[in-house]
Design an enzyme around this catalytic site. Structure first.
Site, PDB file in Angstrom:
ATOM      1  N   SER A   1     -25.803  43.508  57.434  1.00 59.43           N
ATOM      2  CA  SER A   1     -25.798  43.006  56.056  1.00 59.43           C
ATOM      3  C   SER A   1     -27.153  43.163  55.382  1.00 59.43           C
ATOM      4  CB  SER A   1     -25.350  41.547  56.024  1.00 59.43           C
ATOM      5  OG  SER A   1     -26.108  40.758  56.913  1.00 59.43           O
TER       6      SER A   1
ATOM      7  N   HIS B   1     -31.047  38.230  54.285  1.00 59.04           N
ATOM      8  CA  HIS B   1     -30.503  39.004  53.171  1.00 59.04           C
ATOM      9  C   HIS B   1     -31.547  39.191  52.071  1.00 59.04           C
ATOM     10  CE1 HIS B   1     -26.135  37.685  54.313  1.00 59.04           C
ATOM     11  NE2 HIS B   1     -26.666  38.543  55.161  1.00 59.04           N
TER      12      HIS B   1
END
EC number: 3.4.21.105
Length: 297
Positions: free
Chosen positions: A128, A182
């Site tokens: 991710s 992230h």
């Protein structure tokens, strides 16, 4: 029989997908299946706070390859494949592989430093961070042509900030996800788009060509009807033209994001201008690149 334009674009996209963009989902799936059988794979590759102090390069480089669940894997594959594919068509297959590794490391190092002080017992894994890196990269690229995006009648936001919305949504919908990981991945993508990672992600073309030569036999084993291998020689012009278009647009707009100036040079602009004159590809639209179909010379 008449076909819808969207179907035609999809049909064209799947006829000769980029080699790495096709192989990466397969490879990640194989790694996941193996990790379900051999739990030591996940244990050895997940990123921990001690990875930096213990100099565990396997964790720092390879944590994006392992995933916790099927849902985790599938969600990442759906989001990752199209944005990596677009990048590969412009920059070449081998260079894209280099970029993926550099982005993983650039994201991992600050995460390890922060985790030592704030969350020493946490571990992260999954691709991710790559997704947010490429989202940040493409957001900067798009903002050079479209500085703002209207999300609602009375809501206009800077285009380069759009990934922040996804970042917040993911943090709310999947609270177990790594918000810091992230965010650091997103920052790495912004830095790459602005040129601050060029010293790491722009190795000499001679190096890339040498790698391509070493794996040429492997490349030739794959039927040419399956994928397209985007060679460095063909990607030089499209990459230079794409970089020049972005730098030129950023120069016009001031190229300033959060106080950081785009790291471009006049040489970049001149090189891109020359390349565009020799290339039939418009990197600002479809980013098709000049690929080498697998199995051909």
């Amino acid at each position: 029989m008449a076909q819808f334009p969207l179907f035609q674009k999809f049909q064209k996209a799947i006829q000769h997908p980029p080699a790495l963009s096709l192989g990466l989902p397969i490879f990640l799936t194989v790694i996941f299946l193996l990790s379900q059988r051999y739990v030591w794979i996940e244990d050895d590759l997940e990123l921990r706070s001690t990875a930096l102090t213990n100099f565990e390069l396997n964790r720092i480089s390879f944590y994006p390859l392992v995933h916790a669940t099927w849902f985790h894997l599938l969600l990442n594959l759906v989001a990752l494949q199209p944005i990596v594919s677009q990048f590969e068509r412009v920059n070449g297959t081998v260079r894209t592989g280099i970029v993926l590794n550099i982005l993983a490391v650039v994201t991992a190092i600050p995460w390890c430093l922060l985790s030592i002080g704030f969350f020493p017992d946490e571990a992260v894994l999954g691709s991710s961070a790559w997704i947010f890196s490429f989202m940040g990269y493409w957001a900067i690229r798009e903002s050079s042509k479209q500085p703002t995006t209207q999300l609602a009648p009375n809501l206009v936001v800077p285009t380069w900030l759009l990934p922040i919305i996804y970042l917040v949504v993911i943090a709310i919908v999947i609270p177990s996800s790594s918000f810091i990981g992230h965010l650091l991945g997103l920052i790495a993508g912004w830095m790459m788009a602005l040129g601050y990672l060029d010293v790491l992600i722009e190795p000499s073309s001679k190096v890339v060509l040498w790698i391509e030569n070493k794996i040429s036999r492997v490349i030739d084993l794959i039927p040419s009807s399956i994928v397209t291998f985007y060679r460095e020689e063909g990607a030089l012009d499209t990459r230079a033209a794409a970089r020049a278009d972005t730098n030129r647009s950023l120069s016009v707009s001031g190229g300033n994001f959060l106080g950081f100036q785009a790291n471009s040079s006049q040489a970049d602009l001149e090189a891109g201008t020359r390349s565009r004159g020799n290339s039939s590809v418009d990197p600002t639209t479809s980013f098709p690149g000049t690929g080498q179909t697998l199995g051909t010379q």
